[in-house]
Design a protein around this motif. Structure first.
Motif, PDB file in Angstrom:
ATOM      1  N   ASP A  84      60.911   9.016  10.787  1.00 35.67           N
ATOM      2  CA  ASP A  84      59.620   9.059  10.120  1.00 35.67           C
ATOM      3  C   ASP A  84      59.212  10.497   9.857  1.00 35.67           C
ATOM      4  O   ASP A  84      59.574  11.410  10.589  1.00 35.67           O
ATOM      5  CB  ASP A  84      58.554   8.366  10.969  1.00 35.67           C
ATOM      6  CG  ASP A  84      58.306   9.095  12.285  1.00 35.67           C
ATOM      7  OD1 ASP A  84      59.268   9.211  13.074  1.00 35.67           O
ATOM      8  OD2 ASP A  84      57.189   9.576  12.508  1.00 35.67           O
ATOM      9  N   ASN A 404      53.160  -0.992   6.263  1.00 28.99           N
ATOM     10  CA  ASN A 404      52.511  -0.357   7.410  1.00 28.99           C
ATOM     11  C   ASN A 404      51.025  -0.151   7.111  1.00 28.99           C
ATOM     12  O   ASN A 404      50.577  -0.318   5.969  1.00 28.99           O
ATOM     13  CB  ASN A 404      53.173   0.983   7.753  1.00 28.99           C
ATOM     14  CG  ASN A 404      52.957   2.033   6.690  1.00 28.99           C
ATOM     15  OD1 ASN A 404      53.385   1.848   5.547  1.00 28.99           O
ATOM     16  ND2 ASN A 404      52.330   3.141   7.037  1.00 28.99           N
ATOM     17  N   TRP A 435      52.579   1.676  12.519  1.00 27.17           N
ATOM     18  CA  TRP A 435      53.703   2.413  11.973  1.00 27.17           C
ATOM     19  C   TRP A 435      54.969   2.343  12.825  1.00 27.17           C
ATOM     20  O   TRP A 435      56.059   2.024  12.316  1.00 27.17           O
ATOM     21  CB  TRP A 435      53.322   3.877  11.738  1.00 27.17           C
ATOM     22  CG  TRP A 435      54.481   4.718  11.291  1.00 27.17           C
ATOM     23  CD1 TRP A 435      55.067   5.740  11.962  1.00 27.17           C
ATOM     24  CD2 TRP A 435      55.209   4.602  10.056  1.00 27.17           C
ATOM     25  NE1 TRP A 435      56.107   6.275  11.235  1.00 27.17           N
ATOM     26  CE2 TRP A 435      56.207   5.585  10.067  1.00 27.17           C
ATOM     27  CE3 TRP A 435      55.114   3.753   8.957  1.00 27.17           C
ATOM     28  CZ2 TRP A 435      57.115   5.752   9.014  1.00 27.17           C
ATOM     29  CZ3 TRP A 435      56.018   3.910   7.909  1.00 27.17           C
ATOM     30  CH2 TRP A 435      56.991   4.897   7.949  1.00 27.17           C
ATOM     31  N   ASN A 436      54.876   2.627  14.099  1.00 24.33           N
ATOM     32  CA  ASN A 436      56.083   2.636  14.930  1.00 24.33           C
ATOM     33  C   ASN A 436      56.720   1.252  15.007  1.00 24.33           C
ATOM     34  O   ASN A 436      57.947   1.111  15.001  1.00 24.33           O
ATOM     35  CB  ASN A 436      55.762   3.163  16.330  1.00 24.33           C
ATOM     36  CG  ASN A 436      55.436   4.643  16.331  1.00 24.33           C
ATOM     37  OD1 ASN A 436      55.863   5.371  15.439  1.00 24.33           O
ATOM     38  ND2 ASN A 436      54.678   5.091  17.314  1.00 24.33           N
ATOM     39  N   VAL A 439      58.504   0.733  11.577  1.00 21.59           N
ATOM     40  CA  VAL A 439      59.783   1.430  11.450  1.00 21.59           C
ATOM     41  C   VAL A 439      60.888   0.644  12.152  1.00 21.59           C
ATOM     42  O   VAL A 439      61.993   0.461  11.618  1.00 21.59           O
ATOM     43  CB  VAL A 439      59.701   2.859  12.021  1.00 21.59           C
ATOM     44  CG1 VAL A 439      61.086   3.502  12.100  1.00 21.59           C
ATOM     45  CG2 VAL A 439      58.785   3.725  11.158  1.00 21.59           C
TER      46      VAL A 439
END
Length: 572
Positions: A84, A404, A435-436, A439
């Motif tokens: 990222d 996201n 977000w995490n 991903v």
């Protein structure tokens, strides 16, 4: 207040610059940092934003804490594993690379004071002596070798193993790299590999929670979902020159994690932060009219896209994918969501790439939109009808677009979902993820077998391969790469190989023209918008900051002596 429009639009002959970057040594290029300082070759043009920072090193004020914003939390401190851009932003001033790419696309020496081809396919890097990591150990060729070889088997493996055959340590400060074959983006790729201590690989040093590099700033703390803090490294190797002071003027930098863009705006207006990276597009006009703030805008090396899961019918059918692409209201997205910032995208390669002139790029982007991907309801219906019949799928097809929690990305996804739901072919829902978590989901092995269209942003670079290689190479399927749709096309694979192994710029130009044409017709992903890098800062405090056009490098302007850049804070 000034808005630096000279950094926003430019059409310099970037191809003539990159001709000197393929296999030539770094010495002599504009802005190259030699052993004794910065040398500039007269007559070498620089793009807007590529000239020396206006900050005067003799009058730069020392000290202070810069407070800036991150739009997401830091996910990873290990460069070989970082997937990222926020993580890359975070450790950009902590780690350093052998070479660095300046604000104008020129390649400059960093930890390597020379980098040159010494034999066919063999490149020698001579390291600066006396450089120390933040844990006090001296940088040697062993650290460099370990850094590159530990990428094997990791998520960013192609950053190295696209070209790396082997390396040989000549002495403590000299290492030679042997390439698998001709590789045009070599120096751009070298500039993207942060050097870490060899002790990381032996297990004697853990960088998963405490990054250790040679950069001008060292890590202090990370408070998840709150802040990331670094402080000036007192034993930094640079001795100063006429353009950049020997030590970073700013003593400490705190990045506050502010996920809501409106909250970034409020924090900047309220004096809680000094610099906002990617503030709300709707706020830029107000900031531009306020003399207390400076707005920097520059065309970015990245784009938004949607990737189709090709292992799920009907997405295995190119007509269906192209039909969906014909229903994406790109111009409305640029105007309504981004307040006119950016350009509708009909191909994967940005105009800042080395292979296209600006007018040529614009004509190509427009033509691909007209012929393949641009908004056209009538053509979309025809393509979808044929594609659904060929795939044997009965409409309406229930599907999901995943995204996201980026407010603007969510907005354009919702517009696309509405457009698809207005047809007889789809029933589309939208799912949002932190977000995490996101991903992990889109980079997982099942990314192409889930009935989910992936909406995401992709950071490119100065070389055209950075925009397409990892996304469409059939050897880069997730989880070992970023081909999220598991797209496979032998002709695309062949063009990708030719593109990276060809040094002639005219030949590369044609290769990438052919490539983007195939990708537009086959449409494994659909492109939304080429964006802009936008920063707003309090100009009564922040002095000399410049905006870098490549995602992940946004804070390079704080202090990068190899690129002639530094920032200081007014202490008045």
């Amino acid at each position: 207040m000034r808005s630096d429009d000279t950094e926003r639009h430019f059409s310099l002959n970037r191809r003539s610059l990159v001709k000197s970057l393929g296999v030539a040594g770094v010495a002599g290029l504009a802005g190259c940092l030699g052993g004794d300082g910065t040398e500039t070759e007269e007559g070498t043009p620089a793009r807007p934003g590529g000239t020396t920072t206006p900050a005067d090193p003799e009058n730069a004020q020392e000290g202070g804490e810069l407070i800036a914003s991150f739009g997401a939390d830091v996910a990873q401190f290990d460069p070989a594993k970082a997937a990222d851009t926020t993580s890359v932003k975070a450790f950009g001033l902590t780690y350093e690379t052998l070479l660095t790419v300046g604000f104008d696309g020129s390649i400059n020496n960093a930890l390597a004071h020379t980098f040159e081809e010494v034999d066919d396919g063999v490149f020698r890097a001579e390291l600066r002596e006396g450089v120390t990591f933040h844990n006090g150990t001296e940088l040697t060729a062993e650290d460099v070798q370990v850094t590159f070889e530990r990428y094997e088997g990791k998520v960013n493996a192609t950053d190295v193993y696209s070209w790396y055959e082997s390396s040989e340590i000549i002495d403590d400060y000299t290492i030679e790299f042997t390439l698998k074959g001709d590789y045009a983006p070599l120096k751009f790729d070298i500039s993207a590999i942060p050097i870490i201590p060899a002790e990381v690989e032996t297990g004697d040093l853990d960088i998963t929670e405490n990054p250790v590099g040679t950069g001008p700033y060292e890590f202090v703390e990370h408070q998840p979902d709150n802040l990331f803090r670094i402080t000036r490294y007192d034993d930094y190797w640079f001795e100063g020159d006429d353009s950049v002071p020997a030590t970073p003027p700013i003593e400490e930098i705190t990045y506050r994690v502010i996920t809501e863009q409106s909250a970034q705006q409020a924090a900047l207006e309220g004096g809680d932060i000094h610099l906002a990276n990617t503030p709300p597009a709707a706020s830029l006009d107000d900031f531009a009219e306020n003399e207390d703030f400076t707005v920097n805008r520059r065309l970015a090396g990245g784009y938004d896209l949607m990737y189709f899961p090709t292992e799920v019918d009907p997405y295995g059918n190119a007509k269906v994918r192209r039909g969906i692409s014909r229903l994406v209201p790109r111009e409305e997205i640029v105007d309504a969501v981004y307040e006119g910032l950016g350009v509708p995208a009909y191909m994967a390669i940005s105009q800042i790439s080395a292979v296209f002139e600006t007018e040529e790029w614009q004509d190509l982007n427009d033509r691909l939109g007209e012929e393949y991907l641009g908004y056209d309801q009538e053509q979309a219906n025809t393509l979808l009808e044929e594609g659904f019949n060929e795939a044997g799928v009965e409409p309406p097809f229930e599907t999901t677009i995943i995204v996201n929690q980026n407010p603007q990305r969510v907005q354009w996804v919702q517009l696309i979902a509405e457009s698809l739901n207005s047809t007889d072919y789809f029933e589309v829902s939208v799912d949002q993820y932190e977000w995490n978590t996101y991903v992990g989901k889109i980079a997982g092995e099942s990314s192409a077998s889930n009935n989910e269209i992936i909406a995401v942003g992709w950071s490119g670079g100065w070389d055209p391969d950075a925009y397409v290689g990892d996304l469409v190479d059939s050897e880069q399927f997730t989880p070992n790469g970023f081909n999220m749709g598991h797209y496979k096309n032998e002709e695309v694979d062949q063009l990708l190989e030719e593109g990276t192994s060809t040094y002639d710029l005219d030949e590369r130009n044609q290769i990438y023209k052919d490539l983007v044409e195939i990708l537009a017709e086959d449409a494994p992903m659909t492109y939304i918008r080429f964006g802009e890098e936008t920063d707003v800062y309090d100009n009564s405090v922040v002095k000399g900051f410049r905006t870098y056009p490549i995602n992940g490098g946004e804070f390079k302007g704080i202090y990068s002596p190899a690129d002639g850049a530094f920032t200081y804070l007014s202490q008045e």
